[in-house]
Write a protein that holds these residues in place. Structure first.
Motif, PDB file in Angstrom:
ATOM      1  N   PRO A 183       0.977  -1.245   0.076  1.00  0.00           N
ATOM      2  CA  PRO A 183       0.063   0.065   0.015  1.00  0.00           C
ATOM      3  C   PRO A 183       0.812   1.252   0.119  1.00  0.00           C
ATOM      4  O   PRO A 183       1.785   1.185   0.583  1.00  0.00           O
ATOM      5  CB  PRO A 183      -0.786   0.039   1.309  1.00  0.00           C
ATOM      6  CG  PRO A 183      -0.042  -1.063   2.058  1.00  0.00           C
ATOM      7  CD  PRO A 183       0.530  -2.112   1.305  1.00  0.00           C
ATOM      8  N   HIS A 184       0.404   2.195  -0.704  1.00  0.00           N
ATOM      9  CA  HIS A 184       1.065   3.649  -0.854  1.00  0.00           C
ATOM     10  C   HIS A 184      -0.133   4.785  -0.827  1.00  0.00           C
ATOM     11  O   HIS A 184      -1.100   4.493  -1.399  1.00  0.00           O
ATOM     12  CB  HIS A 184       1.879   3.561  -1.811  1.00  0.00           C
ATOM     13  CG  HIS A 184       1.650   3.359  -3.265  1.00  0.00           C
ATOM     14  ND1 HIS A 184       1.073   2.166  -3.819  1.00  0.00           N
ATOM     15  CD2 HIS A 184       1.160   4.192  -4.120  1.00  0.00           C
ATOM     16  CE1 HIS A 184       0.768   2.356  -4.802  1.00  0.00           C
ATOM     17  NE2 HIS A 184       0.515   3.390  -5.385  1.00  0.00           N
ATOM     18  N   VAL A 185       0.393   5.867  -0.684  1.00  0.00           N
ATOM     19  CA  VAL A 185      -0.398   7.102  -0.764  1.00  0.00           C
ATOM     20  C   VAL A 185       0.030   7.977  -1.650  1.00  0.00           C
ATOM     21  O   VAL A 185       1.094   8.387  -1.688  1.00  0.00           O
ATOM     22  CB  VAL A 185      -0.761   7.647   0.460  1.00  0.00           C
ATOM     23  CG1 VAL A 185      -1.546   8.980   0.395  1.00  0.00           C
ATOM     24  CG2 VAL A 185      -1.280   6.681   1.445  1.00  0.00           C
ATOM     25  N   HIS A 186      -0.864   8.611  -2.645  1.00  0.00           N
ATOM     26  CA  HIS A 186      -0.586   9.671  -3.522  1.00  0.00           C
ATOM     27  C   HIS A 186      -0.869  10.851  -2.765  1.00  0.00           C
ATOM     28  O   HIS A 186      -2.060  11.137  -2.340  1.00  0.00           O
ATOM     29  CB  HIS A 186      -1.301   9.237  -4.806  1.00  0.00           C
ATOM     30  CG  HIS A 186      -0.535   8.336  -5.493  1.00  0.00           C
ATOM     31  ND1 HIS A 186       0.330   8.446  -6.763  1.00  0.00           N
ATOM     32  CD2 HIS A 186      -1.039   6.881  -5.652  1.00  0.00           C
ATOM     33  CE1 HIS A 186       0.815   7.312  -7.137  1.00  0.00           C
ATOM     34  NE2 HIS A 186      -0.212   6.403  -6.636  1.00  0.00           N
ATOM     35  N   LEU A 187       0.186  11.827  -2.846  1.00  0.00           N
ATOM     36  CA  LEU A 187      -0.234  13.074  -2.115  1.00  0.00           C
ATOM     37  C   LEU A 187       0.207  14.216  -3.270  1.00  0.00           C
ATOM     38  O   LEU A 187       1.268  14.318  -3.664  1.00  0.00           O
ATOM     39  CB  LEU A 187       0.617  13.560  -0.886  1.00  0.00           C
ATOM     40  CG  LEU A 187       0.292  14.742  -0.118  1.00  0.00           C
ATOM     41  CD1 LEU A 187      -1.060  15.416   0.130  1.00  0.00           C
ATOM     42  CD2 LEU A 187       1.453  14.958   0.761  1.00  0.00           C
ATOM     43  N   THR A 188      -0.911  14.776  -3.761  1.00  0.00           N
ATOM     44  CA  THR A 188      -0.722  15.947  -4.543  1.00  0.00           C
ATOM     45  C   THR A 188      -1.048  17.496  -4.091  1.00  0.00           C
ATOM     46  O   THR A 188      -1.922  17.707  -3.419  1.00  0.00           O
ATOM     47  CB  THR A 188      -1.883  15.774  -5.893  1.00  0.00           C
ATOM     48  OG1 THR A 188      -1.825  14.341  -6.362  1.00  0.00           O
ATOM     49  CG2 THR A 188      -1.642  16.580  -7.261  1.00  0.00           C
ATOM     50  N   VAL A 189      -0.151  18.448  -4.344  1.00  0.00           N
ATOM     51  CA  VAL A 189      -0.187  19.474  -3.521  1.00  0.00           C
ATOM     52  C   VAL A 189      -0.188  20.478  -4.964  1.00  0.00           C
ATOM     53  O   VAL A 189       0.587  20.622  -5.676  1.00  0.00           O
ATOM     54  CB  VAL A 189       1.154  19.755  -2.683  1.00  0.00           C
ATOM     55  CG1 VAL A 189       1.100  21.056  -2.007  1.00  0.00           C
ATOM     56  CG2 VAL A 189       1.154  18.611  -1.773  1.00  0.00           C
TER      57      VAL A 189
END
Length: 376
Positions: A183-189
């Motif tokens: 599992p991994h998380v995409h963080l878009t800023v």
């Protein structure tokens, strides 16, 4: 560890061994605020506070007992509303997965995601007085090694991390992926802040974010760490994904970027040169590793001298950790060493054959087939 133990560990040398890379900017230039190496979120500090003796010991234990290392990676930049909407479509699996916004909204509708992309782009253009070609957003991936942490905990830790680092200044979107090996998380800023500042991280900022993410995981009971690669004895840098992508794009076009071949050629040149010279970075890496190993050795000696069972156990773990550290050489020098060993063996065989001795020739040097393992 209590406060009476403050003098046991050699804190200055350990702090130097764990010192993060440089490169964070702290100046406001042309309306662009580069993120400070100590973070610029609600903490509002310019640098992380120094570790207490208890915190240093806990960190030392996590490092030498090989707690999982967090990953925070810049995965891309999006330019314009259309490109950003496509990115949102990708991280939401086109509406199949939830995306959480910095405002707390849970989104699955692609129409809503396109509207947010347009809003981010509109703000960026409104603040772009000189019409520069610049990204509308920047995407990151945050994760832990496979099998070490459940997806829900990672997701929760990333949301807490984003609130601390970006809330109130930069809009962001969070999406959890569980359909890969781990599992991994995409963080878009959004790169344009509401107050006119720009999101423009540097190398030191990435290290700070790793520390911040690891802290949030530890708050949730996960023994996560975020030490610099060199503090764990690793000199060989990870081959960047951009290099692998370039290699794939140029394959079969007569201008291939063959990373294996390039390392092999440089190693051959070094190994068979009459007067081989080490590059400056190779010499510096050796010196740096000597300092780091010395800091750990001093810590082990100090702990062993206390006579306490728990200190002796940690001292033994430190000694084993240092013993397992890889050699402080680049891939080029590692391969050159293999070539020189193979050349010496071949010369020895030829000499013995000339003397009429019976010899058995070995198989081909396996290193010649595979000069290095790729790090994907």
């Amino acid at each position: 560890m209590n406060e009476d133990d403050d003098g046991v560990l050699p804190l200055p040398s350990l702090m130097e061994a764990w010192r993060p890379p440089t490169g964070g900017k702290r100046s406001l230039r042309g309306g662009t605020l580069r993120i400070r190496s100590g973070g610029m979120g609600r903490r509002g500090t310019n640098a992380s506070p120094p570790l207490t003796a208890a915190q240093a010991r806990a960190k030392l234990e996590r490092i030498v007992r090989k707690a999982p290392e967090v990953m925070v990676k810049i995965s891309g930049k999006q330019r314009g509303a259309r490109h950003l909407a496509e990115h949102f479509g990708y991280i939401s699996r086109h509406g199949k997965l939830e995306i959480r916004s910095s405002e707390g909204e849970i989104i699955t509708e692609e129409k809503r995601l396109k509207a947010i992309a347009a809003d981010w782009d509109m703000l960026d253009q409104a603040m772009n007085a000189h019409g520069k070609d610049r990204p509308t957003s920047m995407s990151m991936v945050l994760s832990m090694p496979g099998g070490t942490t459940d997806a829900a905990t990672i997701h929760d830790a990333v949301q807490a991390f984003a609130r601390v680092e970006f809330e109130g200044q930069f809009s962001y979107m969070v999406a959890l992926h569980t359909d890969t090996a781990h599992p991994h998380v995409h963080l878009t800023v959004a790169t344009q802040g509401q107050d006119g500042t720009r999101f423009n991280p540097r190398k030191a900022d990435l290290h700070h974010w790793r520390e911040s993410f690891a802290h949030e995981l530890r708050q949730r009971g996960i023994a996560a760490e975020a030490t610099p690669r060199r503090a764990r004895g690793h000199v060989q840098k990870r081959v960047r994904s951009s290099a692998h992508h370039l290699e794939a794009r140029t394959a079969g076009q007569g201008r291939e970027l063959d990373l294996n071949r390039l390392i092999e050629e440089r190693a051959q040149e070094f190994a068979r040169s009459q007067n081989p010279e080490r590059r400056v970075e190779d010499v510096l890496a050796l010196g740096r590793q000597k300092q780091i190993r010395g800091a750990y050795a001093d810590a082990a000696a100090a702990l062993a001298a206390t006579g306490k069972a728990e200190d002796r156990a940690l001292a033994e773990d430190i000694a084993g950790f240092v013993a397992d550290m890889p050699a402080a050489v680049s891939r080029r020098l590692e391969r050159a060493r293999q070539i020189m060993i193979a050349d010496r063996k071949a010369a020895d065989l030829r000499s013995r054959e000339k003397k009429g001795e019976a010899v058995q020739r070995p198989d081909i040097d396996p290193g010649a087939r595979k000069p290095r393992d790729r790090e994907r």
